[in-house]
Design a protein around this motif. Structure first.
Motif, PDB file in Angstrom:
ATOM      1  N   GLY A  90       3.298  -2.281  52.061  1.00 35.30           N
ATOM      2  CA  GLY A  90       4.427  -2.705  52.888  1.00 35.30           C
ATOM      3  C   GLY A  90       4.292  -2.244  54.325  1.00 35.30           C
ATOM      4  O   GLY A  90       4.516  -3.011  55.266  1.00 35.30           O
ATOM      5  N   LEU A  91       3.908  -1.003  54.511  1.00 38.74           N
ATOM      6  CA  LEU A  91       3.792  -0.480  55.874  1.00 38.74           C
ATOM      7  C   LEU A  91       2.687  -1.199  56.648  1.00 38.74           C
ATOM      8  O   LEU A  91       2.843  -1.503  57.835  1.00 38.74           O
ATOM      9  CB  LEU A  91       3.513   1.024  55.844  1.00 38.74           C
ATOM     10  CG  LEU A  91       4.730   1.901  55.537  1.00 38.74           C
ATOM     11  CD1 LEU A  91       4.294   3.345  55.371  1.00 38.74           C
ATOM     12  CD2 LEU A  91       5.784   1.797  56.651  1.00 38.74           C
ATOM     13  N   ARG A  92       1.591  -1.479  55.957  1.00 35.85           N
ATOM     14  CA  ARG A  92       0.513  -2.209  56.627  1.00 35.85           C
ATOM     15  C   ARG A  92       1.003  -3.596  57.054  1.00 35.85           C
ATOM     16  O   ARG A  92       0.708  -4.065  58.154  1.00 35.85           O
ATOM     17  CB  ARG A  92      -0.704  -2.324  55.704  1.00 35.85           C
ATOM     18  CG  ARG A  92      -1.918  -2.960  56.378  1.00 35.85           C
ATOM     19  CD  ARG A  92      -3.183  -2.782  55.557  1.00 35.85           C
ATOM     20  NE  ARG A  92      -3.130  -3.482  54.289  1.00 35.85           N
ATOM     21  CZ  ARG A  92      -3.427  -4.768  54.117  1.00 35.85           C
ATOM     22  NH1 ARG A  92      -3.805  -5.498  55.140  1.00 35.85           N
ATOM     23  NH2 ARG A  92      -3.350  -5.315  52.928  1.00 35.85           N
ATOM     24  N   ALA A  93       1.764  -4.231  56.155  1.00 42.45           N
ATOM     25  CA  ALA A  93       2.285  -5.562  56.487  1.00 42.45           C
ATOM     26  C   ALA A  93       3.218  -5.507  57.694  1.00 42.45           C
ATOM     27  O   ALA A  93       3.259  -6.438  58.505  1.00 42.45           O
ATOM     28  CB  ALA A  93       3.009  -6.158  55.281  1.00 42.45           C
ATOM     29  N   ALA A  94       3.975  -4.428  57.810  1.00 45.79           N
ATOM     30  CA  ALA A  94       4.855  -4.290  58.985  1.00 45.79           C
ATOM     31  C   ALA A  94       4.025  -4.259  60.260  1.00 45.79           C
ATOM     32  O   ALA A  94       4.373  -4.887  61.266  1.00 45.79           O
ATOM     33  CB  ALA A  94       5.709  -3.032  58.860  1.00 45.79           C
ATOM     34  N   ALA A 136      16.218   5.352  57.800  1.00 43.08           N
ATOM     35  CA  ALA A 136      14.966   5.520  57.082  1.00 43.08           C
ATOM     36  C   ALA A 136      14.216   4.262  56.721  1.00 43.08           C
ATOM     37  O   ALA A 136      13.599   3.655  57.593  1.00 43.08           O
ATOM     38  CB  ALA A 136      15.130   6.418  55.884  1.00 43.08           C
ATOM     39  N   ASN A 137      14.238   3.813  55.465  1.00 47.93           N
ATOM     40  CA  ASN A 137      13.194   2.888  55.010  1.00 47.93           C
ATOM     41  C   ASN A 137      13.006   1.665  55.905  1.00 47.93           C
ATOM     42  O   ASN A 137      11.905   1.391  56.378  1.00 47.93           O
ATOM     43  CB  ASN A 137      13.486   2.456  53.574  1.00 47.93           C
ATOM     44  CG  ASN A 137      13.301   3.602  52.594  1.00 47.93           C
ATOM     45  OD1 ASN A 137      12.279   4.295  52.645  1.00 47.93           O
ATOM     46  ND2 ASN A 137      14.264   3.813  51.723  1.00 47.93           N
ATOM     47  N   THR A 138      14.066   0.920  56.106  1.00 41.62           N
ATOM     48  CA  THR A 138      13.932  -0.305  56.899  1.00 41.62           C
ATOM     49  C   THR A 138      13.561   0.028  58.338  1.00 41.62           C
ATOM     50  O   THR A 138      12.750  -0.660  58.960  1.00 41.62           O
ATOM     51  CB  THR A 138      15.240  -1.114  56.824  1.00 41.62           C
ATOM     52  OG1 THR A 138      15.539  -1.381  55.455  1.00 41.62           O
ATOM     53  CG2 THR A 138      15.118  -2.428  57.571  1.00 41.62           C
ATOM     54  N   GLU A 139      14.138   1.099  58.833  1.00 42.58           N
ATOM     55  CA  GLU A 139      13.815   1.486  60.209  1.00 42.58           C
ATOM     56  C   GLU A 139      12.359   1.926  60.339  1.00 42.58           C
ATOM     57  O   GLU A 139      11.699   1.630  61.346  1.00 42.58           O
ATOM     58  CB  GLU A 139      14.760   2.613  60.665  1.00 42.58           C
ATOM     59  CG  GLU A 139      14.604   2.922  62.146  1.00 42.58           C
ATOM     60  CD  GLU A 139      15.711   3.818  62.675  1.00 42.58           C
ATOM     61  OE1 GLU A 139      16.638   4.148  61.898  1.00 42.58           O
ATOM     62  OE2 GLU A 139      15.653   4.183  63.863  1.00 42.58           O
ATOM     63  N   LEU A 140      11.851   2.593  59.326  1.00 46.23           N
ATOM     64  CA  LEU A 140      10.434   2.975  59.366  1.00 46.23           C
ATOM     65  C   LEU A 140       9.531   1.743  59.423  1.00 46.23           C
ATOM     66  O   LEU A 140       8.520   1.725  60.126  1.00 46.23           O
ATOM     67  CB  LEU A 140      10.080   3.833  58.144  1.00 46.23           C
ATOM     68  CG  LEU A 140      10.651   5.249  58.142  1.00 46.23           C
ATOM     69  CD1 LEU A 140      10.418   5.909  56.771  1.00 46.23           C
ATOM     70  CD2 LEU A 140      10.014   6.100  59.237  1.00 46.23           C
ATOM     71  N   MET A 141       9.889   0.741  58.668  1.00 48.44           N
ATOM     72  CA  MET A 141       9.111  -0.505  58.703  1.00 48.44           C
ATOM     73  C   MET A 141       9.178  -1.144  60.098  1.00 48.44           C
ATOM     74  O   MET A 141       8.170  -1.599  60.642  1.00 48.44           O
ATOM     75  CB  MET A 141       9.646  -1.483  57.652  1.00 48.44           C
ATOM     76  CG  MET A 141       9.308  -1.119  56.222  1.00 48.44           C
ATOM     77  SD  MET A 141       7.594  -1.536  55.764  1.00 48.44           S
ATOM     78  CE  MET A 141       7.717  -3.333  55.585  1.00 48.44           C
ATOM     79  N   LEU A 142      10.380  -1.169  60.639  1.00 46.47           N
ATOM     80  CA  LEU A 142      10.534  -1.795  61.959  1.00 46.47           C
ATOM     81  C   LEU A 142       9.793  -0.994  63.027  1.00 46.47           C
ATOM     82  O   LEU A 142       9.157  -1.572  63.922  1.00 46.47           O
ATOM     83  CB  LEU A 142      12.026  -1.923  62.302  1.00 46.47           C
ATOM     84  CG  LEU A 142      12.372  -2.624  63.609  1.00 46.47           C
ATOM     85  CD1 LEU A 142      11.797  -4.037  63.667  1.00 46.47           C
ATOM     86  CD2 LEU A 142      13.888  -2.676  63.802  1.00 46.47           C
ATOM     87  N   ASP A 143       9.858   0.330  62.918  1.00 45.35           N
ATOM     88  CA  ASP A 143       9.112   1.162  63.872  1.00 45.35           C
ATOM     89  C   ASP A 143       7.613   0.838  63.817  1.00 45.35           C
ATOM     90  O   ASP A 143       6.944   0.743  64.845  1.00 45.35           O
ATOM     91  CB  ASP A 143       9.313   2.648  63.538  1.00 45.35           C
ATOM     92  CG  ASP A 143      10.701   3.147  63.918  1.00 45.35           C
ATOM     93  OD1 ASP A 143      11.394   2.485  64.707  1.00 45.35           O
ATOM     94  OD2 ASP A 143      11.084   4.220  63.409  1.00 45.35           O
ATOM     95  N   GLU A 144       7.123   0.677  62.596  1.00 46.01           N
ATOM     96  CA  GLU A 144       5.706   0.360  62.426  1.00 46.01           C
ATOM     97  C   GLU A 144       5.369  -0.975  63.099  1.00 46.01           C
ATOM     98  O   GLU A 144       4.339  -1.117  63.763  1.00 46.01           O
ATOM     99  CB  GLU A 144       5.407   0.280  60.916  1.00 46.01           C
ATOM    100  CG  GLU A 144       3.954   0.280  60.555  1.00 46.01           C
ATOM    101  CD  GLU A 144       3.360   1.681  60.506  1.00 46.01           C
ATOM    102  OE1 GLU A 144       4.118   2.668  60.610  1.00 46.01           O
ATOM    103  OE2 GLU A 144       2.122   1.780  60.398  1.00 46.01           O
ATOM    104  N   ALA A 145       6.253  -1.926  62.917  1.00 50.35           N
ATOM    105  CA  ALA A 145       6.011  -3.252  63.503  1.00 50.35           C
ATOM    106  C   ALA A 145       6.045  -3.196  65.022  1.00 50.35           C
ATOM    107  O   ALA A 145       5.179  -3.774  65.696  1.00 50.35           O
ATOM    108  CB  ALA A 145       7.059  -4.246  62.984  1.00 50.35           C
ATOM    109  N   LEU A 146       7.022  -2.498  65.555  1.00 53.41           N
ATOM    110  CA  LEU A 146       7.151  -2.462  67.018  1.00 53.41           C
ATOM    111  C   LEU A 146       6.000  -1.676  67.648  1.00 53.41           C
ATOM    112  O   LEU A 146       5.492  -2.056  68.713  1.00 53.41           O
ATOM    113  CB  LEU A 146       8.505  -1.863  67.416  1.00 53.41           C
ATOM    114  CG  LEU A 146       9.719  -2.726  67.048  1.00 53.41           C
ATOM    115  CD1 LEU A 146      11.021  -1.997  67.382  1.00 53.41           C
ATOM    116  CD2 LEU A 146       9.686  -4.087  67.761  1.00 53.41           C
ATOM    117  N   ALA A 147       5.578  -0.605  66.991  1.00 54.03           N
ATOM    118  CA  ALA A 147       4.430   0.145  67.514  1.00 54.03           C
ATOM    119  C   ALA A 147       3.185  -0.728  67.518  1.00 54.03           C
ATOM    120  O   ALA A 147       2.391  -0.707  68.472  1.00 54.03           O
ATOM    121  CB  ALA A 147       4.207   1.405  66.674  1.00 54.03           C
TER     122      ALA A 147
END
Lengths: 219, 219, 219, 219
Positions: D196-200, D12-23
């Motif tokens: 946070g998500l935007r920053a990712a 979840a949380n960290t992975e969601l951030m990483l997914d956002e970054a990779l996308a």
């Protein structure tokens, strides 16, 4: 052009490290270099008024709206460089107040800038040099503080790179030793620190090499 | 006496945090408190001459041998306190140049001092407050920089202690927000940050509590 | 009791530093000391399940609800100590994974703990030791990481204190050197670093001295 | 290829951030991306034996000489990427033990490596993501720890770049909040942190952009 900023109020140790770095940078890629000694300049500390980031001012390109001082000379140099090496002696575990005053006054270069200096350091290469009287007296913290400045100003940050035994990976770190009684640093003591001086050369070459790798227009 | 140092050149946010901390310290143990606003003082940056740590000077108790400025007022207060809270806004990922100038000028308090200020901060309790426009804009780095100063000056350093959800464990961290266009911080914006203000109170109580726990003579 | 934790997977350098610190602590105040070598223990890394902080579990005093491993032996020692010295070699600029696993598993000691270990480290004295192959290879960062753990666990944190030329103010830092070809650290190389070893003794005395100054009940 | 490493033991949380970054990285330059969840892998912690950096071994290209585990899968991916994004939840003010075990096992990629993995991360672009339960709970320290790894491995390190109000300049920092009673992080809580998500996303674009700017052969 590779720009070197020396944040020491004194002659000698930190400047010797920066000289070593700039000479190595020039030798690596033939890049032009320039050295700024902050001790010769007048830079007033930022008052946090944010006028420099407020649109619609009469003179948006002026940079600071409060002080006309030697930052006026530095902003064009910062905007013109392709690599930036900042060197500081370690004062109480961090950069000197004089160097911090310089950093704080680079606000017009930020993303929030309103004039021609806006994003002036973007995609340049940044690297740091720290010179301490104690062996582990804050060199890492000082380099980290310079790096933080680089990240805020949107540079790409490099460490000492792939040379073996660089002493410090974050940047070039010197240890001058200090007089155990007075805590003072002998002038030119860094000449007795071959590890530190070698690292300064490494960091200079690394900045020049990385700056030559970058084609910002492709970004 | 719990001493608070405000390193901001502006009125408001950082000072509001420090006020909250000092009020909480007083409320916890009835300790006397005093607040210093560096913005009202003149403190020249240290020139690194080490005269203040050189034995045998004519006036060893004077502190700095170069500048007669408001550090003369601060040295006795630092030597007299039992707890020290230093607060800074986050400027380029660290303390303000004004606060760093103060730190760099505390050299006479060091172990290397030669006069009556020597070891003047030893075994006091230290804690830090940082106020940033960005949420994670350097509050930790700023607190770390203040801690580094504390360790060099031989304080015992405390964080926010055992209260749940302190926001930051290292010290009190506030987030004022910033104008996304200009990067400026609204004055008094910290009043809209209950987490930060609560942490300031926590840190004040923690310093007072820890200072009351210490009996240096037993050391 | 002053407790020392050695986070190295290897014998020798880091343990020699910790031995020096514990011997100095015992010599200073006659405090009992105990050393834990994590390399001899099995500590599974925390899975972040938060069961140990969830009230109402069947066995709140057990600490971890997932793993029955050597953390069961360490929790009582941590709760019983009055001073805690954590030593780590520098691995990639920070503490070893083995030491981090230990840290992450101290969750039951936190303010969020639900059983008898809750706040078990509160108001103890903490200090750190770091041993690096490179001279400025992450010793400061490693000590900072240990300090961060201390602040979260509500200790009072001390550095090397008022001795002149401690090498590092944050804690004891050693430099073993490394083989420039393989990057390896010679076993026992720290015996050739008198500055580092002396700092280990300083930090040990400082922890013992500070622990003897504290009367938590007065807080 | 932009490689993302998720150091969280939880979904979840960290992975969601990483997914956002990779996308965002893929969207910026069309770069291929790959995500590694360390929680699904077995990576034994490094024993500090330095066999992987000792010339003349029978199988210099094998990487680790002690453990045959999932690092064997990761070394080729690390060597093949042009950008590397490492994401970690904040555990006790730093990266997880699981992520640190991964970092410590990248020794064969170092300048000291003896086989084909040597300098495998040189001149790649690196960036970091940290997810904390507390607002200023160690996100900066966690990003710094990842940066330190990057500098040792000779990457060029980027922060969040020129977007306004990035929350954190060093990298992408999220704040999930935590249950004040148990200190636990709600699963998917990061979806309630638009900053946070935007920053990712910013950090993902920044890595892709910078990787496209680099022509290492010109170095």
């Amino acid at each position: 052009m590779i720009l070197g900023i020396n944040g020491s109020p004194r002659k000698a140790n930190t400047e010797l490290m920066l000289d070593e770095a700039l000479a190595a940078a020039a030798g690596k890629t033939g890049a032009a270099t320039e050295k700024i000694n902050l001790r010769r300049l007048t830079i007033n500390p930022c008052l946090g008024c944010f006028k420099c980031t407020t649109p619609g001012g009469e003179d948006e390109d002026a940079g600071c709206r409060v002080f006309r001082d030697d930052m006026d000379l530095l902003l064009p140099k910062l905007a013109a460089c392709t690599g930036l090496i900042i060197a500081s002696p370690v004062y109480f575990g961090g950069v000197t107040a004089q160097l911090k005053a310089f950093m704080d006054r680079t606000e017009p270069l930020l993303r929030y800038g309103v004039g021609r200096w806006k994003l002036g350091l973007r995609n340049k290469i940044g690297a740091a040099i720290a010179v301490g009287g104690n062996r582990n007296g804050g060199q890492e913290a000082t380099i980290n503080a310079i790096h933080h400045f680089f990240f805020i100003q949107d540079l790409l940050v490099v460490g000492t790179g792939p040379d073996p035994d660089p002493g410090c990976y974050l940047g070039a770190a010197a240890h001058t030793g200090l007089d155990p009684e007075t805590g003072s640093l002998p002038r030119n003591a860094v000449t007795g620190d071959p590890l530190g001086l070698r690292a300064a050369g490494i960091i200079g070459r690394r900045v020049a090499e990385a700056a030559a790798m970058i084609t910002p227009d492709r970004g």
